[in-house]
Enzyme design. Structure first.
Site, PDB file in Angstrom:
ATOM      1  N   ASP A  90       0.831  -1.209   0.000  1.00  0.00           N
ATOM      2  CA  ASP A  90       0.000   0.000   0.000  1.00  0.00           C
ATOM      3  C   ASP A  90       0.866   1.260   0.000  1.00  0.00           C
ATOM      4  O   ASP A  90       0.812   2.075   0.918  1.00  0.00           O
ATOM      5  CB  ASP A  90      -0.964  -0.008   1.192  1.00  0.00           C
ATOM      6  CG  ASP A  90      -1.933   1.171   1.156  1.00  0.00           C
ATOM      7  OD1 ASP A  90      -2.260   1.620   0.045  1.00  0.00           O
ATOM      8  OD2 ASP A  90      -2.352   1.633   2.239  1.00  0.00           O
ATOM      9  N   GLU A 119       1.110  -3.090  -5.143  1.00  0.00           N
ATOM     10  CA  GLU A 119       0.612  -1.744  -4.892  1.00  0.00           C
ATOM     11  C   GLU A 119       1.744  -0.816  -4.464  1.00  0.00           C
ATOM     12  O   GLU A 119       1.683  -0.132  -3.440  1.00  0.00           O
ATOM     13  CB  GLU A 119      -0.532  -1.754  -3.868  1.00  0.00           C
ATOM     14  CG  GLU A 119      -1.423  -0.535  -4.010  1.00  0.00           C
ATOM     15  CD  GLU A 119      -2.697  -0.586  -3.197  1.00  0.00           C
ATOM     16  OE1 GLU A 119      -3.470   0.372  -3.288  1.00  0.00           O
ATOM     17  OE2 GLU A 119      -2.920  -1.589  -2.474  1.00  0.00           O
ATOM     18  N   ASP A 144      -4.904 -12.640   0.155  1.00  0.00           N
ATOM     19  CA  ASP A 144      -3.546 -12.780  -0.381  1.00  0.00           C
ATOM     20  C   ASP A 144      -3.164 -14.254  -0.354  1.00  0.00           C
ATOM     21  O   ASP A 144      -3.376 -14.930   0.662  1.00  0.00           O
ATOM     22  CB  ASP A 144      -2.564 -11.960   0.443  1.00  0.00           C
ATOM     23  CG  ASP A 144      -2.958 -10.484   0.497  1.00  0.00           C
ATOM     24  OD1 ASP A 144      -2.458  -9.715  -0.337  1.00  0.00           O
ATOM     25  OD2 ASP A 144      -3.768 -10.108   1.373  1.00  0.00           O
ATOM     26  N   HIS A 177      -2.901  -4.924   4.563  1.00  0.00           N
ATOM     27  CA  HIS A 177      -2.395  -6.265   4.299  1.00  0.00           C
ATOM     28  C   HIS A 177      -1.226  -6.617   5.207  1.00  0.00           C
ATOM     29  O   HIS A 177      -0.449  -5.751   5.615  1.00  0.00           O
ATOM     30  CB  HIS A 177      -1.906  -6.379   2.855  1.00  0.00           C
ATOM     31  CG  HIS A 177      -2.986  -6.211   1.829  1.00  0.00           C
ATOM     32  ND1 HIS A 177      -3.613  -7.283   1.223  1.00  0.00           N
ATOM     33  CD2 HIS A 177      -3.551  -5.104   1.293  1.00  0.00           C
ATOM     34  CE1 HIS A 177      -4.509  -6.830   0.368  1.00  0.00           C
ATOM     35  NE2 HIS A 177      -4.489  -5.512   0.393  1.00  0.00           N
TER      36      HIS A 177
END
Length: 275
Positions: free
Chosen positions: A9, A44, A240, A266
């Site tokens: 992220d 990401e 995931d 995550h």
């Protein structure tokens, strides 16, 4: 071999930010480094189109001094600094690197979502699967993406065994999220997305976490940042995965999550496999 995959992220925020979250994220990066993985997959990244800056490169070289890295960023006409992926691998490895186009709809092929490393006896690939979005506005495109991705992995699998990791943006079964009863019409748990993932597994791939851990409950890989108590209440989702070709099943030694403490979003996932 030991592999770790993580939707970070924003790699930029992790490496250059000064917020509490940035410090938490760097702490997780150091934890990953301490595990001494052979390869790290990152999703990401949110890097600009021409990739990491010199500052990013210097910080990566300091944390992962024994690693090479390759990256793929979002390119026009896709959104700037959107999605993106990166592999870091130990310098003693020399895989062939590819950045596949799978015939995905809209701008998905330009969003930097897949990188593949080809080793002598296997492929290692990662994916950041498109999210179906608010009000499922991208669900139809997501379904087509799933079909094209299935075709891509199957093509790889015909040549060599495949190890695939990433943020698949789907909780496969009700056991894979805390509150299935209220999420059947939300992105990540629609019937269409779940069927797409089932189809992928049926084509000859194994969800390594379930293969090793069975029907263990309350183990997740993502907790919403928007919900203050999501982590403390363990109201998470398992979206995931490490998948492997079925013929590698007896090689799997460990598949688990890496604890990130209070940090939401995550967590990294780890695969240990005898190759």
């Amino acid at each position: 071999m030991l592999f770790i995959s993580w939707n970070i992220d924003s790699l930029n925020a992790a490496l250059t930010g000064d917020s509490d979250r940035a410090h938490e994220t760097r702490s997780v990066l150091n934890k990953i480094k301490e595990a001494n993985p052979d390869v790290v997959a990152i999703q990401e990244t949110k890097l600009r189109a021409n990739g990491p800056t010199k500052k990013h490169c210097d910080i990566l070289a300091d944390i992962f001094e024994d690693y090479q890295y390759v990256w793929r960023s979002s390119q026009e006409p896709a959104r700037k600094s959107y999605a993106g992926t990166m592999f870091l691998y130990k310098k003693n490895y020399h895989p062939q690197v590819s950045y596949p186009l799978i015939g995905a709809p809209d701008t998905m092929d330009q969003e930097g979502r897949i990188i593949t490393l080809e080793f002598n006896s296997f492929y290692l690939t990662q994916v950041y699967t498109p999210n179906s979005g608010n009000e499922l506005k991208r669900l139809a495109d997501r379904e087509l993406w799933d079909t094209k991705y299935q075709e891509y992995l199957t093509e790889l699998d015909q040549n060599k065994p495949v190890i695939a990791s990433g943020d698949y943006n789907v909780a496969h079964q009700e056991i894979d999220l805390k509150h299935p009863e209220t999420n059947h019409h939300n992105a990540g748990f629609t019937d269409e997305e779940r069927k797409g993932f089932s189809k992928l597994l049926s084509l000859g791939f194994i969800d390594t976490f379930r293969y090793i851990n069975g029907d263990i409950t309350d183990v997740y890989s993502w907790w919403s940042q928007r919900i203050r108590t999501s982590k403390t209440n363990n109201a998470g989702w398992r979206i995931d995965y490490y998948l492997v070709s079925q013929r590698l099943a007896d090689k799997i030694e460990q598949s688990k999550m890496i604890d990130t403490g209070d940090r939401k979003d995550h967590c990294p996932i780890l695969l240990k496999i005898d190759l």
